[in-house]
Design a protein around this motif. Structure first.
Motif, short mmCIF file in Angstrom:
data_model
loop_
_atom_site.label_atom_id
_atom_site.label_comp_id
_atom_site.label_asym_id
_atom_site.label_seq_id
_atom_site.Cartn_x
_atom_site.Cartn_y
_atom_site.Cartn_z
N VAL A 154 0.80 -1.04 -0.05
CA VAL A 154 0.05 -0.02 0.02
C VAL A 154 0.91 1.26 -0.03
O VAL A 154 0.55 2.23 -0.79
CB VAL A 154 -1.02 0.02 1.18
N ALA A 155 1.98 1.02 0.85
CA ALA A 155 2.79 2.46 0.94
C ALA A 155 3.37 2.72 -0.45
O ALA A 155 3.71 3.76 -0.97
CB ALA A 155 3.97 2.15 1.81
N ALA A 156 3.62 1.59 -1.24
CA ALA A 156 4.12 1.69 -2.66
C ALA A 156 3.21 2.24 -3.69
O ALA A 156 3.68 3.07 -4.42
CB ALA A 156 4.92 0.22 -3.28
N LEU A 157 2.02 1.70 -3.46
CA LEU A 157 1.02 2.41 -4.37
C LEU A 157 0.77 4.04 -4.20
O LEU A 157 0.49 4.61 -4.86
CB LEU A 157 -0.32 1.52 -4.16
N ILE A 158 0.95 4.20 -2.81
CA ILE A 158 0.79 5.81 -2.31
C ILE A 158 1.82 6.50 -3.10
O ILE A 158 1.64 7.60 -3.75
CB ILE A 158 1.00 6.10 -1.00
N VAL A 159 3.34 5.81 -2.97
CA VAL A 159 4.31 6.78 -3.54
C VAL A 159 4.05 6.86 -5.27
O VAL A 159 4.34 7.54 -5.71
CB VAL A 159 5.66 6.04 -3.22
N TYR A 160 3.59 5.57 -5.67
CA TYR A 160 3.31 5.69 -7.16
C TYR A 160 2.28 6.73 -7.55
O TYR A 160 2.27 7.43 -8.74
CB TYR A 160 2.98 4.16 -7.67
N THR A 161 1.31 6.68 -6.86
CA THR A 161 0.26 7.63 -6.84
C THR A 161 0.73 9.41 -6.82
O THR A 161 0.11 9.91 -7.81
CB THR A 161 -0.93 7.45 -5.95
N ILE A 162 1.59 9.51 -5.98
CA ILE A 162 2.05 10.67 -5.77
C ILE A 162 2.81 11.21 -7.00
O ILE A 162 2.90 12.17 -7.40
CB ILE A 162 2.93 10.91 -4.38
N VAL A 163 3.73 10.26 -7.57
CA VAL A 163 4.82 10.60 -8.59
C VAL A 163 3.75 10.35 -10.07
O VAL A 163 4.05 11.43 -10.66
CB VAL A 163 6.05 9.39 -8.71
N LYS B 264 -5.07 9.38 -2.18
CA LYS B 264 -4.00 9.41 -1.59
C LYS B 264 -4.19 9.13 -0.06
O LYS B 264 -3.92 8.67 0.69
CB LYS B 264 -2.93 10.38 -1.61
N VAL B 265 -5.39 10.02 0.10
CA VAL B 265 -5.73 9.86 1.81
C VAL B 265 -6.45 8.57 2.06
O VAL B 265 -6.59 7.90 3.11
CB VAL B 265 -6.72 11.10 2.05
N PHE B 266 -7.14 8.06 1.08
CA PHE B 266 -8.01 7.12 1.05
C PHE B 266 -6.91 5.65 1.21
O PHE B 266 -7.14 4.76 2.38
CB PHE B 266 -8.54 6.45 -0.47
N LEU B 267 -5.78 5.68 0.40
CA LEU B 267 -4.70 4.52 0.58
C LEU B 267 -4.28 4.72 1.93
O LEU B 267 -3.79 3.70 2.41
CB LEU B 267 -3.93 4.88 -0.54
N PHE B 268 -3.82 6.15 2.19
CA PHE B 268 -3.01 6.02 3.55
C PHE B 268 -3.72 5.68 4.89
O PHE B 268 -3.36 4.92 5.68
CB PHE B 268 -2.59 7.50 3.86
N SER B 269 -5.02 5.87 4.68
CA SER B 269 -5.85 5.16 5.77
C SER B 269 -5.80 3.79 5.84
O SER B 269 -5.73 3.29 6.85
CB SER B 269 -7.31 5.85 5.48
N MET B 270 -5.76 3.06 4.58
CA MET B 270 -5.64 1.87 4.65
C MET B 270 -4.30 1.24 5.19
O MET B 270 -4.14 0.24 5.75
CB MET B 270 -5.74 1.15 3.34
N MET B 271 -3.29 1.97 4.94
CA MET B 271 -1.88 1.71 5.19
C MET B 271 -1.91 1.52 6.63
O MET B 271 -1.14 0.73 7.40
CB MET B 271 -0.89 2.48 4.71
N ILE B 272 -2.37 2.72 7.38
CA ILE B 272 -2.50 2.81 8.82
C ILE B 272 -3.16 1.57 9.49
O ILE B 272 -2.85 0.84 10.34
CB ILE B 272 -3.39 4.02 9.24
N ALA B 273 -4.41 1.18 8.82
CA ALA B 273 -5.11 0.12 9.54
C ALA B 273 -4.46 -1.24 9.32
O ALA B 273 -4.42 -1.96 10.42
CB ALA B 273 -6.37 -0.05 8.63
N TYR B 274 -3.73 -1.57 8.33
CA TYR B 274 -2.96 -2.81 7.99
C TYR B 274 -1.50 -2.43 8.90
O TYR B 274 -1.29 -3.76 9.52
CB TYR B 274 -2.41 -2.80 6.61
#
Length: 418
Positions: free
Chosen positions: A90-99, A170-180
């Motif tokens: 999920v963290a990698a997908l967040i980085v990919y989405t930002i870039v 991005k906020v959506f994915l970050f929330s998922m990363m915190i839960a995991y």
């Protein structure tokens, strides 16, 4: 010493519940939100179906290998490493989405990665439940597992829909990363060896180990019977999941808002049945309970046709199908959970991973197969005929597979009758 172990088992049980709730809710939110993204980005039902394929197929293919790994290496290490992999993905997908921004190929990739890693996490966790809580608390643990899935089924779409509408991806994915990540921390605190039986692990190849797992399964006729029962129930449940929506929308013209309430009634039925089994004393005759529940499910499949024959008005149809979905889902928990308890008790620790890897592959694969077959049938055959035949065939299969003579002998052999 024994009192301390029981306290640890109780702590494992509650940690297991919270961890599974977080992962189920996180996956439900992620799956619903990503599905909305794909539909909004492509407007294609095929793209949506492709994402489902990437979610199901890799898991089914990876499960046998996951079973070998679960029997070969410490289960806690597998669970923690797999959850770490999911969190980092999920963290990698967040980085990919930002870039680069979100894209459909990226969604397919992360879905496939989740599916593969999830197979290792799921098989290792399932095969370690007796080691975590002891065999006396299996019914409670498996019921808690169903509770977590029910909460994910109810809360996932609601939270995912709200987040998708009000926050960025991005906020959506970050929330998922915190839960995991929270779930990862919880799983790292659990004692996976609390009730573990030490066995000497053989040095053998992956193919030899998987072959030995299959040979071991052949020596367990009760597990084979319950596995076949589970597969047929999953197959005919696809008739309900596919056909009921088809009937509601195409045949009865039920408003989409009411269809949502009817589907939600199923999730509530699962939740309440899971809570009931989690607080109920251990079932004295679990296979007899399974048979009664499965018989009732067969009858409910046939009863779906009642409004089609009698021509109920709109409100009566809505209430009737809410009751149908509530009862069908509750009875599915009453069927699957006790069977899971008996299977867990029937399998030695050294083979549990490989057996659950086989179960995972067959169970995951049966749903899409059933959906495809019944999807084609509902386009070609009258829905009344399909539901009546499905109910009767399932009833005949349950009668044969769980005949009373076999139940009595099997319960004595595995010591589940008290």
């Amino acid at each position: 010493m024994e009192g301390q172990r029981l306290r640890k088992a109780q702590r494992n049980l509650y940690t297991f519940l919270v961890s599974k709730m977080l992962t189920s809710l996180g996956f439900g939110v992620f799956n619903f939100g990503i599905s909305l993204y794909i539909l909004s980005a492509t407007g294609s039902a095929l793209s949506f179906a492709t994402n489902i394929m990437f979610n199901v197929l890799p898991r089914a293919l990876a499960a046998p290998l996951a079973g070998y790994v679960a029997d070969r290496f410490p289960k806690k290490r597998i669970v923690v490493l797999s959850m770490t992999g999911i969190t980092l993905s999920v963290a990698a997908l967040i980085v990919y989405t930002i870039v680069f921004g979100m894209s459909v190929p990226a969604v397919y990739t992360i879905t496939a990665i989740f599916s593969i890693i999830g197979a290792f996490n799921g098989v290792a966790f399932s095969s370690s439940i007796p080691n975590l809580v002891g065999k006396e608390r299996l019914q409670k643990a498996l019921s808690y597992n169903q509770v977590s899935y029910s909460i994910g089924g109810i809360g996932g779409p609601a939270i995912g829909g709200m987040m998708f509408g009000f926050v960025s991806i991005k906020v959506f994915l970050f929330s998922m990363m915190i839960a995991y990540f929270i779930s990862l921390c919880l799983e790292a605190t659990m004692d996976f060896s609390l009730f573990e039986v030490t066995v000497k692990k053989k040095k053998e190849s992956v193919s030899q180990s998987m072959k030995e797992g299959l040979q071991y399964l052949r020596t367990k006729p009760l597990v084979q019977t319950l596995l076949m029962t589970t597969l047929w129930i999953n197959f005919f449940s696809a008739a309900v999941s596919v056909g009921l929506v088809f009937v509601l929308v195409q045949k009865l013209s039920i408003p989409s808002s009411q269809v949502g309430f009817i589907e939600g009634a199923g999730a509530i039925g699962m939740l309440l049945a899971s809570i009931y089994l989690s607080v109920h004393n251990e079932l004295k005759n679990p296979l007899a309970f399974v048979k009664r529940s499965a018989f009732s499910m067969s009858g409910i499949v046939a009863c779906i046709t009642v409004p089609l024959f009698l021509g109920f008005n709109g409100n009566h149809t809505f209430i009737f199908y809410m009751a149908i979905m509530f009862l069908f889902s509750a009875l599915s928990v009453g069927t699957i959970t006790p069977m899971g308890v008996v299977i867990q008790r029937s399998i030695e620790d050294e083979y549990r991973g490989r057996v659950f890897g086989i179960i995972e592959t067959l169970s995951v694969g049966m749903g899409p197969i059933g959906s495809l077959i019944f999807g084609a049938l509902f386009d070609a055959v009258d829905a009344k005929v399909i539901f009546l035949c499905a109910g009767l065939i399932l009833l005949a299969l349950i009668t044969w597979l769980l005949r009373w003579s076999k139940i009595e002998i099997s319960e004595k052999l595995v010591g589940v009758s008290k």
